[in-house]
Design a protein around this motif. Structure first.
Motif, PDB file in Angstrom:
ATOM      1  N   GLU A 236       0.896  -1.079  -0.072  1.00  0.00           N
ATOM      2  CA  GLU A 236      -0.012  -0.047  -0.135  1.00  0.00           C
ATOM      3  C   GLU A 236       0.822   1.399  -0.040  1.00  0.00           C
ATOM      4  N   ASP A 237       2.093   1.289   0.752  1.00  0.00           N
ATOM      5  CA  ASP A 237       2.713   2.582   0.836  1.00  0.00           C
ATOM      6  C   ASP A 237       3.823   2.676  -0.114  1.00  0.00           C
ATOM      7  N   GLY A 238       3.633   1.656  -1.394  1.00  0.00           N
ATOM      8  CA  GLY A 238       4.601   1.931  -2.399  1.00  0.00           C
ATOM      9  C   GLY A 238       6.039   0.978  -2.332  1.00  0.00           C
ATOM     10  N   HIS A 239       6.271   0.532  -1.260  1.00  0.00           N
ATOM     11  CA  HIS A 239       7.254  -0.253  -0.769  1.00  0.00           C
ATOM     12  C   HIS A 239       7.390  -1.560  -1.504  1.00  0.00           C
ATOM     13  N   GLU A 240       8.374  -1.829  -2.098  1.00  0.00           N
ATOM     14  CA  GLU A 240       8.547  -3.057  -3.246  1.00  0.00           C
ATOM     15  C   GLU A 240       9.243  -4.225  -2.484  1.00  0.00           C
ATOM     16  N   GLU A 241       8.509  -5.196  -2.645  1.00  0.00           N
ATOM     17  CA  GLU A 241       9.213  -6.593  -2.201  1.00  0.00           C
ATOM     18  C   GLU A 241       9.110  -7.525  -3.435  1.00  0.00           C
ATOM     19  N   ARG A 242      10.257  -8.484  -3.149  1.00  0.00           N
ATOM     20  CA  ARG A 242      10.477  -9.529  -4.411  1.00  0.00           C
ATOM     21  C   ARG A 242       9.772 -10.921  -3.818  1.00  0.00           C
ATOM     22  N   ALA A 243       9.218 -11.479  -4.445  1.00  0.00           N
ATOM     23  CA  ALA A 243       8.463 -12.826  -4.353  1.00  0.00           C
ATOM     24  C   ALA A 243       9.320 -13.827  -5.253  1.00  0.00           C
ATOM     25  N   VAL A 244      10.196 -14.712  -4.654  1.00  0.00           N
ATOM     26  CA  VAL A 244      10.971 -15.608  -5.491  1.00  0.00           C
ATOM     27  C   VAL A 244      10.632 -17.088  -5.234  1.00  0.00           C
ATOM     28  N   TRP A 245       9.719 -17.254  -4.310  1.00  0.00           N
ATOM     29  CA  TRP A 245       9.320 -18.794  -4.151  1.00  0.00           C
ATOM     30  C   TRP A 245       7.864 -18.700  -3.863  1.00  0.00           C
TER      31      TRP A 245
END
Ligand code: BTN
Length: 252
Positions: A236-245
């Protein structure tokens, strides 16, 4: 029962690979995992009695094509997880070419048509004697299917969607595309020019990118697939995360 005539036809259509074909088997992935060798065939079955899906689920395996494609790498090879995404792209492209159905890929590698799943992919690896064998197991609902109640609203077959396709041609086309991604585009080395093209196709054909999803219990918007195959998720706050699995659930 072994289907020797079918094996001959498939070898003739795809001479770069050997094939072992069964009318029914427990699971083509399980068969290859029990028969690891330097030169393994593609295992194909008309029906699986114990088809396996991701995360320990079972996979309904009647009325479609079920096959497993082995790849042997040096154990130090990076980016093997990218093979999982490439398998999805090979399936989507082959279906588009052979029966003009426009499918989308739900990250990492379910194939969707009209919002329902028509294909599942399970990549497994076996490490032995200094090599890693990755087995790309692919199940495609090609024929008219009597899906069990618990999946009937989410699953679809190509036949039920109005598309006729020859299962043998479909398997050969997918195997050839995957071989080309691995041995010509060198997707498992990560830095070859072919990787950029494949990732761009994965983004274009993505069912996930642009949608609200849940991943590991949290809500995100799926933003893009990166060069190493990771799915980038924005909170929501625009923070990006990586999904790798694992996998994502589509919220809308
Ligand atoms: C999933 O949707 O969770 C993955 C399904 C993978 C099914 C294929 S069919 C061929 C191979 N053999 C198996 O037992 N599973 C894979």
């Amino acid at each position: 029962m072994r289907l020797y005539e079918k094996e001959k036809r498939m070898r003739a259509a795809c001479p770069e690979r050997d094939f072992v074909c069964f009318d029914e088997i427990d699971s083509t992935n399980t068969y290859l995992k029990a028969n690891i060798s330097p030169s393994m065939p593609v295992a194909v079955a008309d029906r699986q009695l114990a088809g396996r899906g991701r995360q320990g689920r079972s996979f309904f395996s009647e009325g479609g094509v079920y096959f497993s494609v082995p790849f042997v790498f040096d154990s130090g090879e990076k980016y093997i997880s990218f093979l999982t995404l490439a398998a999805g792209l090979a399936v989507s492209q082959a279906i588009s070419e052979l029966c003009s159905a426009d499918t989308l890929i739900k990250w990492p590698n379910d194939i969707y048509f009209d919002g329902r799943k028509i294909c599942g992919i399970l990549c497994e690896s076996v490490v032995s004697g200094g090599t890693v064998t990755v087995i790309a197991g692919i199940g495609i609902n090609t024929g008219a299917a009597a899906f069990p109640d618990d999946i009937s609203s989410r699953a679809l077959s190509l036949a039920d969607a109005g598309f006729a396709v020859d299962g043998e041609k479909l398997v050969c086309s997918i195997v050839r595309k995957l071989d080309s991604f691995v041995y010509i585009d060198k997707i498992t080395s990560g830095d070859s020019p072919g990787v950029g093209r494949i990732v761009s196709e994965l983004n274009r054909l993505s069912y996930t990118v642009g949608r609200r999803v849940t991943y590991a219990g949290r809500e995100y918007t799926a933003v893009r697939i990166e060069r190493d195959g990771a799915l980038i998720l924005a909170s929501e706050d625009g923070h990006e995360e990586r999904a790798v699995w694992g996998e994502v659930n589509i919220s809308q």
